[in-house]
Design an enzyme around this catalytic site. Structure first.
Site, PDB file in Angstrom:
ATOM      1  N   GLY A  36       0.831  -1.193   0.000  1.00  0.00           N
ATOM      2  CA  GLY A  36       0.000   0.000   0.000  1.00  0.00           C
ATOM      3  C   GLY A  36       0.864   1.240   0.000  1.00  0.00           C
ATOM      4  O   GLY A  36       1.913   1.280  -0.635  1.00  0.00           O
ATOM      5  N   CYS A  37       0.442   2.236   0.720  1.00  0.00           N
ATOM      6  CA  CYS A  37       1.142   3.519   0.763  1.00  0.00           C
ATOM      7  C   CYS A  37       2.597   3.347   1.165  1.00  0.00           C
ATOM      8  O   CYS A  37       2.898   2.846   2.242  1.00  0.00           O
ATOM      9  CB  CYS A  37       0.433   4.435   1.753  1.00  0.00           C
TER      10      CYS A  37
END
Length: 197
Positions: A36-37
């Site tokens: 993800g991020c």
């Protein structure tokens, strides 16, 4: 005369002084993770003892020198990822893997937390030597899940492209914005559901 002698001695000593740094760099290894991020992954992996450096970037796709816009447009095939440089004398690759799983929701192959889309999927990028440890670790992590089934992939290591400077060290350089993003995204709440407290 003395000044010339000092200059000569300094020039002779310079290569010797560089040896420990070069030896240390040669002794490090790297691991590449998508979760993800990359701001969150970079921040979480940085605090592990034995980790020398963590870099945000992109990997897994077909576009050379991708930009953030290329990656989030979903046309590049790249994942947001981190490259972790570590000292194998202080930490093992297997430990980094076990730590990685607790930082992601490996049951979600549509993105991570509030970040949706293929570029935010969880994956471990490996070379041939790393693959057996990664596969073993994935199997063990799947057995420890509190909810859902393992969907994160083990993928072949490709070129890692560093992210633009404004993405690097984001949590350190933008602490308030980072905290608001992480809390608002529900990352830690979801991790507690997936792995338990």
């Amino acid at each position: 005369m003395i000044r010339r002698l000092l200059i000569v001695l300094a020039l002779l000593a310079a290569p010797l002084a560089a040896l420990p740094a070069a030896a240390a760099a040669a002794a490090t290894k790297t691991a590449v993770f998508a979760g993800g991020c990359f701001w969150c992954m970079e921040n979480d992996m940085r605090g592990i003892p034995g980790v020398v450096k963590v870099e945000s970037g992109y990997t897994g796709g077909h576009v050379k020198n991708p930009t953030y816009r290329d990656v989030t447009s979903e046309r590049s095939g790249h994942y947001e990822a981190v490259r972790v440089t570590y000292d194998p004398a202080r930490i093992e690759y297997a430990y980094l893997l076990s730590r990685y799983w607790k930082l992601v929701d490996p049951t979600d192959d549509g993105g991570q937390f509030c970040d949706r889309g293929p570029s935010y999927r969880p994956a471990v990028f490996v070379d041939a030597q790393q693959r057996p440890a990664a596969e073993r670790s994935r199997t063990l992590a799947a057995q420890r899940l509190k909810t859902g089934a393992m969907k994160a992939q083990i993928l072949p290591l490709q070129t890692f492209w560093p992210a633009e400077p404004y993405h690097r060290d984001y949590a350190r350089n933008n602490a308030v914005e980072y905290h608001l993003y992480r809390t608002g995204c529900g990352r830690d709440r979801r991790l507690a559901q997936v792995w338990g407290k």
